[in-house]
Write a protein that holds these residues in place. Structure first.
Motif, PDB file in Angstrom:
ATOM      1  N   TYR A 156      10.044   1.075  -2.040  1.00 38.00           N
ATOM      2  CA  TYR A 156       9.156   0.168  -2.770  1.00 38.00           C
ATOM      3  C   TYR A 156       7.928   0.914  -3.311  1.00 38.00           C
ATOM      4  CZ  TYR A 156      11.448  -4.148  -1.148  1.00 38.00           C
ATOM      5  OH  TYR A 156      12.331  -5.175  -0.916  1.00 38.00           O
ATOM      6  N   ALA A 157       7.641   0.662  -4.592  1.00 35.45           N
ATOM      7  CA  ALA A 157       6.389   1.131  -5.169  1.00 35.45           C
ATOM      8  C   ALA A 157       5.283   0.222  -4.624  1.00 35.45           C
ATOM      9  CB  ALA A 157       6.455   1.029  -6.685  1.00 35.45           C
ATOM     10  N   PRO A 158       4.051   0.694  -4.503  1.00 36.73           N
ATOM     11  CA  PRO A 158       3.537   2.018  -4.843  1.00 36.73           C
ATOM     12  C   PRO A 158       3.651   3.047  -3.709  1.00 36.73           C
ATOM     13  CG  PRO A 158       1.727   0.562  -4.280  1.00 36.73           C
ATOM     14  CD  PRO A 158       2.972  -0.242  -4.149  1.00 36.73           C
ATOM     15  N   LEU A 159       4.271   2.645  -2.568  1.00 34.12           N
ATOM     16  CA  LEU A 159       4.399   3.619  -1.480  1.00 34.12           C
ATOM     17  C   LEU A 159       5.231   4.809  -1.932  1.00 34.12           C
ATOM     18  CD1 LEU A 159       3.580   3.912   1.503  1.00 34.12           C
ATOM     19  CD2 LEU A 159       5.775   2.964   2.125  1.00 34.12           C
ATOM     20  N   THR A 206       5.467   5.826  -5.131  1.00 36.74           N
ATOM     21  CA  THR A 206       4.962   6.467  -6.357  1.00 36.74           C
ATOM     22  C   THR A 206       3.591   7.077  -6.083  1.00 36.74           C
ATOM     23  OG1 THR A 206       4.160   4.306  -7.105  1.00 36.74           O
ATOM     24  CG2 THR A 206       6.279   5.007  -7.923  1.00 36.74           C
ATOM     25  N   THR A 207       2.547   6.254  -6.160  1.00 37.59           N
ATOM     26  CA  THR A 207       1.192   6.761  -5.962  1.00 37.59           C
ATOM     27  C   THR A 207       1.021   7.401  -4.586  1.00 37.59           C
ATOM     28  OG1 THR A 207       0.636   4.730  -7.126  1.00 37.59           O
ATOM     29  CG2 THR A 207      -1.192   6.087  -6.400  1.00 37.59           C
ATOM     30  N   TYR A 208       1.678   6.852  -3.570  1.00 37.69           N
ATOM     31  CA  TYR A 208       1.422   7.286  -2.199  1.00 37.69           C
ATOM     32  C   TYR A 208       2.543   8.163  -1.645  1.00 37.69           C
ATOM     33  CZ  TYR A 208      -2.296   3.866  -2.423  1.00 37.69           C
ATOM     34  OH  TYR A 208      -3.430   3.180  -2.785  1.00 37.69           O
ATOM     35  N   ALA A 209       3.428   8.637  -2.515  1.00 37.86           N
ATOM     36  CA  ALA A 209       4.602   9.364  -2.034  1.00 37.86           C
ATOM     37  C   ALA A 209       4.288  10.831  -1.793  1.00 37.86           C
ATOM     38  CB  ALA A 209       5.723   9.239  -3.047  1.00 37.86           C
ATOM     39  N   ASP A 267       3.395  -3.765 -12.512  1.00 31.70           N
ATOM     40  CA  ASP A 267       3.515  -4.710 -11.417  1.00 31.70           C
ATOM     41  C   ASP A 267       4.413  -4.137 -10.324  1.00 31.70           C
ATOM     42  OD1 ASP A 267       4.047  -6.782  -9.741  1.00 31.70           O
ATOM     43  OD2 ASP A 267       4.405  -8.251 -11.307  1.00 31.70           O
ATOM     44  N   PRO A 268       3.883  -3.945  -9.125  1.00 28.46           N
ATOM     45  CA  PRO A 268       4.717  -3.396  -8.047  1.00 28.46           C
ATOM     46  C   PRO A 268       5.888  -4.302  -7.699  1.00 28.46           C
ATOM     47  CG  PRO A 268       2.417  -3.630  -7.330  1.00 28.46           C
ATOM     48  CD  PRO A 268       2.509  -4.200  -8.706  1.00 28.46           C
TER      49      PRO A 268
END
Lengths: 370, 534, 191
Positions: free
Chosen positions: B146-149, B151-154, B242-243
């Motif tokens: 699941y985004a944003p885990l 994407t931004t937080y990967a 939108d996540p």
């Protein structure tokens, strides 16, 4: 000695689960009208499934027992039957419809969010919850309080292991409370089984849920959506109080705020800051930067020996207050009081061989521009 | 004239090349099928070791063996490897081996592409596994990423994960194209679609599902890649994205994917039960329609994975009803299998035992699925161990048991030797006990309130976690019996006859065991006894 | 064999075309989802800037509008609504503001993302003017009241008595320094 103690503790853990044996098999009924109707819905579907299973598996095991070659069974030749195939399509449809009716009723009930007497904004953070009581100037973070040595098996685990927090959400009994759920970073999910409330906290968007608990009590839950490293360590505790106790609690919150302001006014000695700072560090920083300030290589930076902790004071304060964009470092300006901020920064600059020197509460207040 | 005839017969009769090149360059459906099956067996053990790591950590409360970061990488990798590395390639392997033999074709329709679609996989999975050794660790955001885990937080290794998923997707799509081309164009003359064995039917439908949804998965990971590296905002609320959109697109792929992993299993079981019940499959036509309707319904139920995400009431109701509807065709299949057994003349060789366990345990997984479909109740079950129990019940004693059943069922045909029946039965019973001891207590854990994907848990969950860990190790180690049995069967064993089983039916049993390198060089004669409706 | 290859080729072309189409469809889901959100108000992604309909104004009815300010991640700005709630009647145009202050020592750009609860109310909340329409730059230490003018549509379903409008403030300052730091020091990357 230490080794022996550890061995003893490990032996204790083997025994511990048996001592506190729960073997809980089923969903709890919970503490609200909604949770009870969810429970009865759950039981109805469960019994329907059991009934179908008894019939279906009954026929199957009947055949396995009686129609086996070793008992001399000869295979019959039928291989289709229109009426029976229609029948076992229609009967399940009828059963499903009978399940769908109560399910829809409960769902519609859950979506009736009107006439709430109290609104609480819930914000998920990596890895804690923030509760803001709208219109009441109450705003606090709720952190896990289970000590690190219990998690690392160096101490006996307490009864509410991993389900205990420093400041629980407090709500009045018998009043409809509306939750507005959102997130600060990744997707979390706010779940208290006894209230039958589970709603995702999505960054940038707001979700609604509500509850009405009839009896005072303490209800525990956990984050239900994978949100990173400490997903398993962000519990939820809801304390439901009677109307009078709730009023009392509201007054206490006012007093607490006042005390915080006063503590920012008075002078703090370096020793005081260091000891308070250690507590704050354990609460808010340890999860990422680790107990000895060593961080986690390639993931969270080390604080021990970092130039930030030893030289540049202003930058250090800036990072703690305002966070660091594009990283997991959060802004703590709103999470901690001025004195706690001064304490934790002083601690970071004085612990693990760092020689950065103390900062004063005054310095923090200037940076906060209050 | 004579020399031309000679040349033709030589190309048709040639055996496999020697040495490693046989496997690298092969375009033979049997060789590629074997490669797929062995690869999936290897991945089954890799993913299984990860599962045992997870279970070992969860044996007791507290952190004992691994840190939470690594725990998250283990759950993620276990899921990805089992889904894309073990279950899917195993079914493609079975399709490669069996479809040409079942429809009376010499080989797959597109042999060269077949070779390519297999050899992509080892590279894809090497790349995926290598992320575990990269700075910041491997994917740690769950197999649903699941985004944003994610994407931004990967972690930085997410890019390699994305490319690995792309490669697996290309492999699956090529495999699916091959299956469709073989089934539609290479059937023996006179074999109508409604004459095909059910395994072929279910695979045809699965292949269409694959072509429909694997590109959507490729699309969603491409969007992730663009969000991470090219500053787009598909899933980032800051830029107008939108996540939750991620979850919609992912589950638009994800739900049909679930059926991709179970429809071929339905096919396998529909072959095995009639053989050992010595009775024709009950309701062949309704089986075909039920499979098709499950496939179609799978496109309109995806948001039942997202009941807690905050959908409008109408959305929740719609997805609840459509999901409940899936129980109808699934029920029809189960009833048909039982009606096939009813008044049959049953024997219980290993494949039949696995198939019977499939029927019972898959149905239990179906019941918990029905419970999960009820939206208000799902608020309590969602993202707990109840869900873990549910999908492991449909995937382990569902898909994996059907693959085991298929392996035992067709091993004599593939190798020309009988496997050791006693060892097979031992393997079955240990697996059966292991699976239930592992996954049944998870229902209780979930209902008692234990969330998924946590490395440490509150004390009231201790007892059942301990039980589950014992079961997992029992299940894991009993798979070694299968490997031993397999090796023995390949190397030696009692010679198998062409028909192998007394009640066997279908074209594959008209070929000798082991079958010739090219299955049917002459189109076979069809009769009542060797079509799917036999 | 050549007889065999002809149907294969057309079939393969069709199937590959199908796969490519589905890949495109994956991307098409993005605008489709937006349209879906516009219609249903899901996630409050409604950009209602439409004309004000005073015609259907209903001064007897009362709707409570709550305002919520949320900071995303490490956004350090102080951000709060001027009034935490207002009571309006449908059709009434109201102005309020959100107050933002940049406490850091550098200029930053923020972007506010609106969300409405309950989602079915989203399509009835018309924003005549909103600071969320534009990116908001703030100098170091600057404080500003960012205006919001809105109207609740008279068509708002009767059962909705409270509408919550939340703004999440994201830091969209182009990364200059910090990004370089991230690439140089991989340990600064978060999990």
């Amino acid at each position: 000695m230490r080794c022996n103690r550890r061995a003893l503790l490990y032996a204790g853990f083997f025994y511990a689960p048996l001592a506190s044996a729960d073997w809980q098999l089923n969903l709890i009924e919970g503490a609200t009208e909604i949770s009870r109707s969810v429970y009865s819905l759950h039981m109805v579907i469960f019994y329907i499934c059991v009934a179908i299973a008894v019939v279906v598996f009954g026929v199957m095991f009947w055949s396995i027992f009686w129609h086996r070659k070793s008992r001399g069974a000869k295979a019959a030749h039928f291989h289709e039957s229109t009426w029976i195939e229609i029948l076992w399509t229609i009967i399940p449809v009828a059963i499903l419809v009978s399940m769908a009716v109560p399910a829809s009723t409960t769902l519609i009930q859950m979506y009736d969010k009107n006439n709430a007497e109290l609104d609480i904004q819930i914000t998920g953070y990596q890895w804690k919850w923030r509760y803001q009581y709208l219109d009441q100037d109450i705003d606090f973070f709720s952190n896990l309080t289970t000590p690190a040595d219990q998690i690392s098996n160096e101490a006996i685990k307490g009864d509410n292991y991993l389900l205990e927090v420093d400041r629980p959400m407090v709500i009045p009994a018998g009043k409809k409370v509306r939750f507005l759920i959102t997130s600060n970073d990744v997707i979390h999910s706010w779940w208290v089984p006894a209230l039958a409330v589970k709603k995702d906290a999505v960054p940038g968007f707001i979700n609604e849920a509500w509850t009405l608990v009839d009896q005072p009590g303490i209800y525990r839950g956990q984050c239900a959506e994978l949100c990173g490293k400490d997903h398993g360590f962000m519990p939820i505790v809801v304390e439901v109080k009677s109307a009078e106790d709730y009023q009392l609690w509201l007054q206490q919150q006012g007093a607490l705020k006042l005390a915080q302001q006063q503590s920012a006014e008075r002078d703090w000695s370096v020793e005081e800051l260091m000891s308070r700072g250690e507590e704050v560090y354990k609460q808010s920083c340890l999860a990422c930067h680790q107990a000895e300030g060593q961080g986690i290589p390639n993931v969270f930076p080390a604080l021990a020996g970092s130039p930030l902790m030893n030289e540049t004071v202003d930058e250090h304060i800036d990072v703690v207050l305002n966070g660091r964009s594009g990283t997991a470092m959060q802004a703590f300006a709103e999470q901690l009081s001025a004195s706690d901020l001064a304490a934790v920064i002083t601690y970071e600059r004085g612990a693990w061989g760092n020689q950065g020197g103390a900062v004063s509460v005054q310095q923090i207040k200037e940076m906060l521009k209050e | 004239m004579g020399s031309v005839e000679h040349a033709v017969s030589e190309t048709e009769q040639h055996g496999p090349a020697k040495g490693i090149t046989r496997w690298l360059y092969t375009t033979n459906h049997k060789d590629i099928g074997t490669l797929y099956l062995l690869f999936s067996l290897l991945m089954f053990f890799v993913g299984g070791c990860m599962a045992l790591t997870i279970r070992a950590e969860l044996f007791q409360p507290g952190l004992q063996l691994i840190v939470p970061e690594f725990f998250n990488q283990m759950t993620t990798m276990h899921g990805l490897i089992m889904v894309f590395g073990a279950v899917m390639p195993a079914f493609v392997g079975l399709a490669n081996w069996m479809i040409p033999m079942m429809v009376g074709a010499p080989d797959m329709a597109l042999p060269r592409m077949n070779n390519w679609s297999f050899w992509i996989l080892p590279f894809a999975f090497s790349m995926m596994l290598s992320t575990l050794f990269m700075a910041g660790g491997g994917p740690n955001f769950g197999w649903t990423f699941y985004a944003p885990l994610s994407t931004t937080y990967a972690p930085p290794s997410v890019t390699f994960f994305i490319f690995a998923v792309h490669m697996m997707g290309i492999s699956s799509i090529m495999g699916a194209i091959n299956v469709i081309a073989t089934i539609l164009n290479m059937r023996a003359p006179g074999m109508k679609l409604m004459d095909m064995p059910l395994f072929v039917w279910t695979w045809l439908i699965t292949a269409f599902l694959l072509i429909a949804v694997m590109p959507v998965l490729a699309g969603v990971v491409t969007m992730m890649l663009m969000d991470i590296h090219f500053d787009t905002s598909f899933f980032n609320a800051a830029g107008g994205g939108d996540p939750v959109l991620f979850q919609h697109v992912f589950w638009f792929f994800g739900h049909p994917e679930v059926y991709i992993m179970i429809l071929p299993a339905f096919g396998v079981v529909s072959e095995i039960i009639p053989t050992f019940a010595r009775k024709r499959l009950f309701g062949y036509v309704s089986m075909v329609y039920a499979t098709s309707s499950i496939a179609i319904l799978s496109f309109i139920v995806w948001a039942h994975h997202m009941f807690t995400v905050g959908m409008p009431l109408a959305g929740e109701l719609f997805f609840m009803f459509t999901t409940m509807l899936i129980a109808v065709p699934t029920g029809v299949k189960v009833f048909n299998w039982i009606a096939t057994m009813f008044r049959g003349s049953m024997t219980f060789e290993t494949p039949m035992l696995f198939a019977l366990a499939f029927v019972v345990l898959f149905t239990i997984g179906g019941f918990s699925g029905l419970m999960l479909a009820i939206a208000p109740a799902d608020f309590q079950y969602h993202d707990t161990y109840f869900v873990v129990a549910h999908f492991h019940y449909v995937l382990v004693p569902g898909s994996i048991f059907s693959i085991m059943a298929a392996a035992y069922y067709w091993l004599p045909k593939w190798t020309g030797h009988m496997y050791n029946e006693t060892m097979g039965k031992l393997h079955f019973w240990l697996s059966f006990i292991g699976v239930n001891v592992t996954f049944f207590p998870m229902h209780f854990l979930g209902l008692a309130g234990m969330p998924r994907r946590i490395p440490d848990y509150a004390l009231q969950f201790s007892d059942f976690n301990m039980v589950a860990t014992f079961g997992a190790f029992l299940f894991g180690f009993s798979q070694l019996i299968f490997v031993y049995n397999l090796v023995c069967c390949i190397r030696s064993g009692e010679k198998a006859t062409a028909r192998v089983w007394e009640g066997s039916h279908g074209l594959e049993w008209t070929l000798p065991s082991p079958p010739p390198y090219h299955s049917f060089t002459e189109p076979p004669e069809l009769d009542k006894n060797n079509t799917g409706q036999s | 064999m050549s007889q065999q290859q002809q149907p294969n080729r057309t079939l393969i072309i069709r199937l590959i075309a199908g796969a490519v189409l589905m890949f495109g469809f994956g991307f098409l889901l993005v605008p489709l989802y937006d349209v879906f959100c516009q219609v249903t108000g899901l996630n409050g992604k409604v950009l209602n800037t439409g004309p004000v309909q005073d015609v259907n104004a209903d001064p007897q009815r009362r709707v409570r509008v709550q305002f919520i300010a949320v900071n995303n991640e490490s956004m350090p700005w102080r951000f709060r609504p001027e009034q935490s709630q207002l009571t309006v009647y449908p059709g009434q145009m109201k102005q309020t503001a959100f107050i933002a202050m940049n406490p850091t020592s550098s200029t930053m750009i923020g972007q506010a993302v609106p969300s409405v609860a309950p989602s079915e109310a989203a399509e009835f909340l018309h924003k005549v003017n909103c600071f969320c329409f534009e990116q908001q730059p703030l100098d170091a230490g600057e404080q500003r009241a960012m205006p919001l003018v809105f109207v609740i549509d008279a068509a708002l379903p009767e059962h909705i008595k409270t509408v919550t409008l939340s703004y999440t403030l994201f830091d969209i300052t182009p990364d200059t320094g910090p990004v370089a730091a991230v690439t140089e020091e991989p340990e600064r990357r978060n999990l």
